[in-house]
Design a protein around this motif. Structure first.
Motif, mmCIF file in Angstrom:
data_model
loop_
_atom_site.group_PDB
_atom_site.id
_atom_site.type_symbol
_atom_site.label_atom_id
_atom_site.label_comp_id
_atom_site.label_asym_id
_atom_site.label_seq_id
_atom_site.Cartn_x
_atom_site.Cartn_y
_atom_site.Cartn_z
ATOM 1 N N GLU A 132 33.313 39.850 41.506
ATOM 2 C CA GLU A 132 32.121 39.333 40.840
ATOM 3 C C GLU A 132 31.165 38.675 41.822
ATOM 4 O O GLU A 132 29.945 38.741 41.668
ATOM 5 C CB GLU A 132 32.548 38.321 39.781
ATOM 6 N N VAL B 170 35.451 36.070 44.614
ATOM 7 C CA VAL B 170 35.733 35.729 43.219
ATOM 8 C C VAL B 170 35.862 37.034 42.425
ATOM 9 O O VAL B 170 34.929 37.844 42.390
ATOM 10 C CB VAL B 170 34.628 34.851 42.617
ATOM 11 N N LYS C 127 38.984 33.871 36.343
ATOM 12 C CA LYS C 127 38.604 34.238 37.703
ATOM 13 C C LYS C 127 39.770 34.077 38.661
ATOM 14 O O LYS C 127 40.543 33.119 38.574
ATOM 15 C CB LYS C 127 37.438 33.372 38.192
ATOM 16 N N ASP D 85 36.638 38.940 38.809
ATOM 17 C CA ASP D 85 36.707 38.876 37.356
ATOM 18 C C ASP D 85 37.998 39.571 36.934
ATOM 19 O O ASP D 85 38.137 40.786 37.078
ATOM 20 C CB ASP D 85 35.489 39.573 36.738
#
Length: 274
Positions: free
Chosen positions: A116, A107, A96, A109
């Motif tokens: 995300e 955040v 992350k 991915d």
């Protein structure tokens, strides 16, 4: 007498060693990055992540994002993640990428290259830098409210407050290092006791550990300092006359390369630390 002379010689040698650090320029990109504020190396992936604010440092205009360069400054994709506002500090934990984006922590991915989760930070106004501990605890600074927020399991609380000029953060073990309190490098221990590590000539933006308690400390106006564990410091880089900012730096501890976003000059620079 010989023991005394040996001690004096050792002290003088130590002082001379402390005065030998320098930065040698390796490369600089063209002026193609729209207000880069932070750069974060992912040495395993061979990628430099760059926060791109867009046209403003605090506008919620949706034109900010995260770009990717290779380790030599070649553009991979300046539109890797788009639709952010004015992203600043970056931190990686696992797969992350955590981003400080005005009033939210975003955040991303990394394998998917997609947002995300967005975590609104209650009462925030100007989130600036972000760091993640080895246990996955997130800390994010707010330069306008003078607070540091802590995020655990995607829930935020105020961790510290009333820190003038708070900006750069770095979690190391149970300690949190902070650029703030005026022109200082501070350390908050597990009990939240604030300890002054060093006083600098200018307020801090990015802080990066070198090892043995030493740090690199960037000041937005165009200065980078080497800060020793004993609280002394030396100026490594001064670009203020060129009006070239030195914002939230990144550091490769293996190759000892410092990556510097120049903000209004719209480029990224790389310097070898020697």
């Amino acid at each position: 007498m010989n023991k005394y002379l040996s001690l004096v010689f050792a002290m003088l040698l130590g002082l001379s060693v402390n005065a030998q650090h320098k930065l040698e320029k390796i490369w600089e990109t063209d002026s193609i990055i729209n207000l880069p504020e932070s750069v974060l190396p992912d040495t395993k992936a061979g990628v430099l992540y760059v926060s791109i604010m867009g046209n403003s440092a605090d506008a919620k205009d949706g034109i900010g994002g995260i770009g990717k360069l290779d380790m030599n400054g070649k553009v991979i994709n300046l539109d890797w993640v788009t639709g952010l506002n004015s992203p600043k500090g970056l931190a990686i934990h696992g797969s992350k990428l955590y981003v400080a984006d005005i009033t939210d922590v975003v955040v991303i991915d990394i394998p998917k290259g997609k947002v995300e989760l967005t975590i609104p930070i209650a009462g925030s106004a100007f989130l600036n830098d972000i760091t993640v501990s080895d246990k996955g605890v997130v800390y994010v600074s707010d330069s306008r409210t003078k607070k540091i927020h802590q995020i655990i399991n995607n829930k935020d609380v105020v961790y510290l407050e009333n820190i003038d000029g708070v900006n750069g953060l770095k979690a190391i073990g149970s300690d949190l290092y902070i650029a703030g309190g005026g022109k200082n490098l501070l350390k908050a221990n597990a009990k939240k006791d604030l300890i002054k590590v060093a006083g600098l000539p200018n307020g801090g933006d990015g802080i990066e550990p070198i090892g043995n308690g030493d740090f690199l400390f960037s000041s937005w106006g165009g200065y980078i300092y080497y800060v020793f564990a004993n609280g002394t410091s030396e100026l490594l880089l001064d670009t203020h006359l060129e009006k070239k900012n030195t914002a939230d730096i990144g550091y490769d501890p293996v190759k000892k390369i410092v990556y510097i976003p120049t903000f209004f000059k719209k480029s990224i620079m790389a310097y070898q630390l020697k």
